[in-house]
Design a protein around this motif. Structure first.
Motif, PDB file in Angstrom:
ATOM      1  N   ARG A 285       0.821  -1.198   0.000  1.00 33.95           N
ATOM      2  CA  ARG A 285       0.000   0.000   0.000  1.00 33.95           C
ATOM      3  C   ARG A 285       0.862   1.258   0.000  1.00 33.95           C
ATOM      4  O   ARG A 285       1.905   1.321   0.631  1.00 33.95           O
ATOM      5  CB  ARG A 285      -0.898  -0.015   1.237  1.00 33.95           C
ATOM      6  N   GLY A 286       0.410   2.282  -0.707  1.00 27.62           N
ATOM      7  CA  GLY A 286       1.132   3.545  -0.805  1.00 27.62           C
ATOM      8  C   GLY A 286       0.901   4.151  -2.177  1.00 27.62           C
ATOM      9  O   GLY A 286       0.364   3.480  -3.076  1.00 27.62           O
ATOM     10  N   VAL A 287       1.294   5.409  -2.358  1.00 30.65           N
ATOM     11  CA  VAL A 287       1.133   6.076  -3.648  1.00 30.65           C
ATOM     12  C   VAL A 287       2.427   6.799  -4.003  1.00 30.65           C
ATOM     13  O   VAL A 287       2.925   7.618  -3.229  1.00 30.65           O
ATOM     14  CB  VAL A 287      -0.032   7.087  -3.634  1.00 30.65           C
ATOM     15  N   MET A 288       2.962   6.491  -5.160  1.00 30.18           N
ATOM     16  CA  MET A 288       4.159   7.170  -5.648  1.00 30.18           C
ATOM     17  C   MET A 288       3.825   8.550  -6.179  1.00 30.18           C
ATOM     18  O   MET A 288       2.740   8.766  -6.721  1.00 30.18           O
ATOM     19  CB  MET A 288       4.807   6.340  -6.757  1.00 30.18           C
ATOM     20  N   VAL A 294      14.168   6.327  -6.210  1.00 31.26           N
ATOM     21  CA  VAL A 294      14.026   4.895  -6.476  1.00 31.26           C
ATOM     22  C   VAL A 294      15.392   4.249  -6.306  1.00 31.26           C
ATOM     23  O   VAL A 294      16.380   4.692  -6.901  1.00 31.26           O
ATOM     24  CB  VAL A 294      13.511   4.641  -7.905  1.00 31.26           C
ATOM     25  N   ARG A 295      15.486   3.215  -5.500  1.00 34.82           N
ATOM     26  CA  ARG A 295      16.731   2.473  -5.307  1.00 34.82           C
ATOM     27  C   ARG A 295      16.611   1.144  -6.062  1.00 34.82           C
ATOM     28  O   ARG A 295      15.732   0.339  -5.769  1.00 34.82           O
ATOM     29  CB  ARG A 295      16.972   2.220  -3.822  1.00 34.82           C
ATOM     30  N   CYS A 329      12.692  -3.160  -6.428  1.00 32.48           N
ATOM     31  CA  CYS A 329      13.296  -1.871  -6.118  1.00 32.48           C
ATOM     32  C   CYS A 329      12.651  -1.329  -4.848  1.00 32.48           C
ATOM     33  O   CYS A 329      11.716  -1.930  -4.299  1.00 32.48           O
ATOM     34  CB  CYS A 329      13.128  -0.888  -7.273  1.00 32.48           C
ATOM     35  N   LEU A 330      13.149  -0.193  -4.385  1.00 32.43           N
ATOM     36  CA  LEU A 330      12.588   0.498  -3.228  1.00 32.43           C
ATOM     37  C   LEU A 330      12.293   1.940  -3.616  1.00 32.43           C
ATOM     38  O   LEU A 330      13.111   2.592  -4.273  1.00 32.43           O
ATOM     39  CB  LEU A 330      13.557   0.466  -2.042  1.00 32.43           C
ATOM     40  N   GLY A 335       9.975   9.273   3.802  1.00 32.02           N
ATOM     41  CA  GLY A 335      11.064   8.832   4.651  1.00 32.02           C
ATOM     42  C   GLY A 335      11.202   7.341   4.815  1.00 32.02           C
ATOM     43  O   GLY A 335      12.134   6.869   5.469  1.00 32.02           O
ATOM     44  N   SER A 336      10.318   6.570   4.223  1.00 36.16           N
ATOM     45  CA  SER A 336      10.382   5.105   4.327  1.00 36.16           C
ATOM     46  C   SER A 336      10.624   4.488   2.957  1.00 36.16           C
ATOM     47  O   SER A 336      10.136   4.994   1.938  1.00 36.16           O
ATOM     48  CB  SER A 336       9.081   4.549   4.908  1.00 36.16           C
ATOM     49  N   ASP A 337      11.383   3.404   2.923  1.00 37.13           N
ATOM     50  CA  ASP A 337      11.611   2.675   1.679  1.00 37.13           C
ATOM     51  C   ASP A 337      10.501   1.649   1.474  1.00 37.13           C
ATOM     52  O   ASP A 337      10.377   0.684   2.242  1.00 37.13           O
ATOM     53  CB  ASP A 337      12.969   1.978   1.717  1.00 37.13           C
ATOM     54  N   ILE A 338       9.704   1.869   0.426  1.00 34.65           N
ATOM     55  CA  ILE A 338       8.539   1.020   0.142  1.00 34.65           C
ATOM     56  C   ILE A 338       8.878   0.099  -1.029  1.00 34.65           C
ATOM     57  O   ILE A 338       9.388   0.548  -2.066  1.00 34.65           O
ATOM     58  CB  ILE A 338       7.307   1.887  -0.204  1.00 34.65           C
ATOM     59  N   PRO A 339       8.601  -1.208  -0.900  1.00 37.32           N
ATOM     60  CA  PRO A 339       8.966  -2.137  -1.973  1.00 37.32           C
ATOM     61  C   PRO A 339       8.119  -1.957  -3.235  1.00 37.32           C
ATOM     62  O   PRO A 339       6.910  -1.758  -3.179  1.00 37.32           O
ATOM     63  CB  PRO A 339       8.723  -3.513  -1.350  1.00 37.32           C
TER      64      PRO A 339
END
Length: 356
Positions: A285-288, A294-295, A329-330, A335-339
């Motif tokens: 869950r989340g919205v870019m 992007v890592r 990727c992340l 502030g959080s790395d989201i998969p």
């Protein structure tokens, strides 16, 4: 400077549209529910006022030569009755704008973006100064888009013009109207340029025939699901077609056609671009959003466009990443790395997931 208004401004306001500034224009963002407008286009038919786009007519003996110089695609494809998508480049192979060129009996019509209006007109004007040709900005025209699986039937009912046999990227002119089988949603449909004073009546007839008014919000989610780029976010004067998933729009033949930016683009093509544009999806869950880091396995990149996809039910976007980036990727969100996962767009076709 006051924001410009299209010929449909009063119609939008009367319909309860939420108006928003966009590239110097006051445009409808939505008419209530952006999600409903998105689904309306995917499932039936919606209509958009896109009169903020810049329409320029090119006529005269020098028009074809000028387009052969500034248009990276092959202008010969834009024979009368056909439309061709492509880009205008600067000397460094950066994208000045992405445009559609329409072939006409009397020359060409070029539709470019609202945000690049003055730059493109000046850029063309400088190169046309010594040519035997005429550039005419068509501020007297409105531009409407009718999109969705039921769009052709609804347009025919509202306009009296049967477009069922009009092929993709084909153009038909009728009196002062130019109707093209083009769009920016990934759905079937047409875009029609017509005199400003005729636009409100056509809009009302389309609404009576079943077309749902839709604003810029739904237009953005629809185009991104379809894998279509937005100028100023996914590409600009600092990015080349090879870095923007638009290499297919460049016509390299004949080898002696010296279009603007060719040499720089050829050097990048030979070496391979260091960064490329890829699709990206969140796996949780989340919205870019634009600008997020992007890592990837090949190094860091940046989200250029990101949305919540109404069709798929999760966040999708584009990211410019190092060449070779692939797989998991992340994405740095608040502030959080989201998969997430790097994929190949488009994301949606005919209402279904298609990315790999």
């Amino acid at each position: 400077m006051a924001e410009r208004r299209t010929a449909l401004y009063d119609v939008h306001v009367a319909a309860g549209a939420r108006m928003t500034p966009f590239a110097g224009w006051s445009m409808p963002l939505n008419y209530g529910s952006q999600i409903a407008e998105h689904h309306g286009v995917r499932r039936s038919v919606g209509m958009f006022d896109v009169s903020h786009m810049t329409i320029t007519d090119l006529a005269g003996d020098g028009a074809r030569s000028l387009l052969a110089e500034v248009f990276a695609n092959d202008v010969a494809k834009a024979e009368p009755g056909r439309a061709v998508y492509g880009v205008l480049l600067n000397e460094s192979a950066g994208i000045v704008d992405d445009v559609i060129v329409y072939g006409r009996d009397a020359g060409y019509r070029l539709v470019s973006n609202a945000g690049t209006r003055q730059r493109v007109l000046e850029w063309l004007g400088v190169r046309a100064a010594d040519s035997d040709m005429e550039l005419r900005r068509r501020d007297d025209l409105a531009l409407l888009a009718v999109q969705g699986p039921d769009s052709l039937a609804v347009f025919a009912k509202a306009s009296g013009v049967d477009v069922a046999n009009l092929g993709a990227f084909r153009v038909r002119e009728r009196n002062d109207w130019m109707i093209a089988r083009t769009g920016y949603t990934g759905e079937d449909g047409v875009e029609v340029a017509l005199p400003e004073d005729e636009a409100p009546a056509l809009w009302r007839r389309l609404a009576d025939a079943g077309a749902m008014p839709a604003g810029l919000g739904a237009r953005d989610t629809l185009r991104l699901e379809a894998g279509l780029l937005l100028y100023g976010q996914d590409m600009d004067e600092t990015t080349s077609p090879l870095e923007s998933n638009l290499g297919w729009t460049v016509a390299w033949d004949p080898p002696n056609r010296a279009f603007v930016g060719r040499d720089a683009l050829a050097r990048q093509r030979s070496a391979g671009p260091e960064r490329v544009l890829r699709g990206i999806v969140l796996t949780v869950r989340g919205v870019m959003r634009h600008g997020q880091r992007v890592r990837s396995n090949a190094g860091d990149g940046t989200v250029t466009s990101g949305i919540f996809s109404p069709t798929l039910g999760y966040s999708i976007g584009f990211a410019r990443v190092p060449r070779g980036a692939a797989g998991d990727c992340l994405i740095e969100i608040r502030g959080s790395d989201i998969p997430g996962r790097i994929v190949r767009p488009p994301f949606v076709r005919q209402g279904k997931q298609v990315f790999k």
